[in-house]
Design a protein around this motif. Structure first.
Motif, PDB file in Angstrom:
ATOM      1  N   LEU A 149       0.826  -1.211   0.000  1.00 46.17           N
ATOM      2  CA  LEU A 149       0.000   0.000   0.000  1.00 46.17           C
ATOM      3  C   LEU A 149       0.861   1.262   0.000  1.00 46.17           C
ATOM      4  O   LEU A 149       0.587   2.210  -0.730  1.00 46.17           O
ATOM      5  N   LYS A 150       1.883   1.244   0.821  1.00 42.56           N
ATOM      6  CA  LYS A 150       2.743   2.426   0.936  1.00 42.56           C
ATOM      7  C   LYS A 150       3.443   2.740  -0.385  1.00 42.56           C
ATOM      8  O   LYS A 150       3.569   3.908  -0.765  1.00 42.56           O
ATOM      9  N   GLU A 151       3.868   1.715  -1.098  1.00 48.78           N
ATOM     10  CA  GLU A 151       4.578   1.922  -2.361  1.00 48.78           C
ATOM     11  C   GLU A 151       3.642   2.261  -3.518  1.00 48.78           C
ATOM     12  O   GLU A 151       3.958   3.093  -4.358  1.00 48.78           O
ATOM     13  N   GLU A 152       2.486   1.607  -3.566  1.00 48.20           N
ATOM     14  CA  GLU A 152       1.563   1.792  -4.690  1.00 48.20           C
ATOM     15  C   GLU A 152       0.624   2.983  -4.531  1.00 48.20           C
ATOM     16  O   GLU A 152       0.211   3.574  -5.524  1.00 48.20           O
ATOM     17  N   PHE A 153       0.278   3.316  -3.297  1.00 48.92           N
ATOM     18  CA  PHE A 153      -0.715   4.368  -3.049  1.00 48.92           C
ATOM     19  C   PHE A 153      -0.244   5.330  -1.951  1.00 48.92           C
ATOM     20  O   PHE A 153      -0.914   5.487  -0.936  1.00 48.92           O
ATOM     21  N   PRO A 154       0.897   5.978  -2.138  1.00 48.62           N
ATOM     22  CA  PRO A 154       1.422   6.836  -1.075  1.00 48.62           C
ATOM     23  C   PRO A 154       0.486   7.996  -0.746  1.00 48.62           C
ATOM     24  O   PRO A 154       0.084   8.744  -1.625  1.00 48.62           O
ATOM     25  N   GLY A 155       0.115   8.083   0.534  1.00 47.39           N
ATOM     26  CA  GLY A 155      -0.720   9.182   1.002  1.00 47.39           C
ATOM     27  C   GLY A 155      -2.162   9.139   0.553  1.00 47.39           C
ATOM     28  O   GLY A 155      -2.908  10.081   0.775  1.00 47.39           O
ATOM     29  N   GLN A 156      -2.582   8.040  -0.077  1.00 50.74           N
ATOM     30  CA  GLN A 156      -3.924   7.984  -0.635  1.00 50.74           C
ATOM     31  C   GLN A 156      -4.882   7.135   0.197  1.00 50.74           C
ATOM     32  O   GLN A 156      -5.991   6.850  -0.240  1.00 50.74           O
ATOM     33  N   TYR A 157      -4.455   6.715   1.377  1.00 49.28           N
ATOM     34  CA  TYR A 157      -5.317   5.878   2.207  1.00 49.28           C
ATOM     35  C   TYR A 157      -5.101   6.225   3.673  1.00 49.28           C
ATOM     36  O   TYR A 157      -4.071   6.774   4.063  1.00 49.28           O
ATOM     37  N   ASP A 158      -6.099   5.889   4.470  1.00 47.52           N
ATOM     38  CA  ASP A 158      -6.019   6.082   5.913  1.00 47.52           C
ATOM     39  C   ASP A 158      -5.295   4.862   6.491  1.00 47.52           C
ATOM     40  O   ASP A 158      -5.760   3.734   6.343  1.00 47.52           O
ATOM     41  N   GLY A 159      -4.169   5.093   7.141  1.00 44.77           N
ATOM     42  CA  GLY A 159      -3.345   4.007   7.662  1.00 44.77           C
ATOM     43  C   GLY A 159      -4.063   3.134   8.675  1.00 44.77           C
ATOM     44  O   GLY A 159      -3.909   1.910   8.671  1.00 44.77           O
ATOM     45  N   LYS A 160      -4.858   3.759   9.543  1.00 45.41           N
ATOM     46  CA  LYS A 160      -5.583   2.983  10.557  1.00 45.41           C
ATOM     47  C   LYS A 160      -6.624   2.076   9.903  1.00 45.41           C
ATOM     48  O   LYS A 160      -6.747   0.904  10.261  1.00 45.41           O
ATOM     49  N   LEU A 161      -7.346   2.612   8.929  1.00 44.00           N
ATOM     50  CA  LEU A 161      -8.337   1.818   8.203  1.00 44.00           C
ATOM     51  C   LEU A 161      -7.651   0.681   7.456  1.00 44.00           C
ATOM     52  O   LEU A 161      -8.112  -0.463   7.483  1.00 44.00           O
TER      53      LEU A 161
END
Length: 135
Positions: free
Chosen positions: A112-124
């Motif tokens: 997730l971190k590599e493919e979608f940086p900053g585009q998701y809520d980490g807790k979720l």
């Protein structure tokens, strides 16, 4: 195009168009996001911008930024993925890579971190990864 490059480009456009308030704020943003690293990646820029938005809120949740400043910040912060989209990407990645067990949580979070940086809520994302790996 990297976010820092977009900020620089918008800075030059605002400067040429003599939109001084916008130019000044873009210059401030650029200096803030490049303070620790002169060539930050998009994830670092997004993290810094989100932090700036959060710090601008007073205890009542009201922003001390002008409308122009908020519009400029929001221009560079990617929209957050919905829970459905996040679940879909994670499920497909788990299926395509035959991932099983909680030991693989780090692999999914790295994906997730590599493919979608900053585009998701980490807790979720963490909650969804745990749920998907337990099933």
């Amino acid at each position: 195009m990297k976010i820092i490059d977009k900020i620089s480009k918008d800075f030059m456009l605002a400067y040429k168009a003599k939109r001084m308030e916008e130019k000044d704020y873009l210059g401030f943003l650029k200096s803030e996001v490049t303070r620790d690293n002169k060539t930050p990646d998009d994830a670092d820029v997004v993290t810094k911008l989100k932090s700036m938005v959060k710090k601008s809120l007073d205890k009542d949740g009201v922003s001390c930024l002008t409308e122009t400043e908020m519009e400029i910040l929001n221009r560079f912060i990617p929209s957050q993925m919905s829970e459905e989209d996040l679940t879909s990407y994670l499920s497909n990645y788990i299926r395509d890579n035959n991932i099983e067990g909680m030991k693989s949580m780090g692999v999914l979070m790295t994906f997730l971190k590599e493919e979608f940086p900053g585009q998701y809520d980490g807790k979720l994302a963490s909650t969804l990864v745990r749920k998907l790996l337990q099933n």
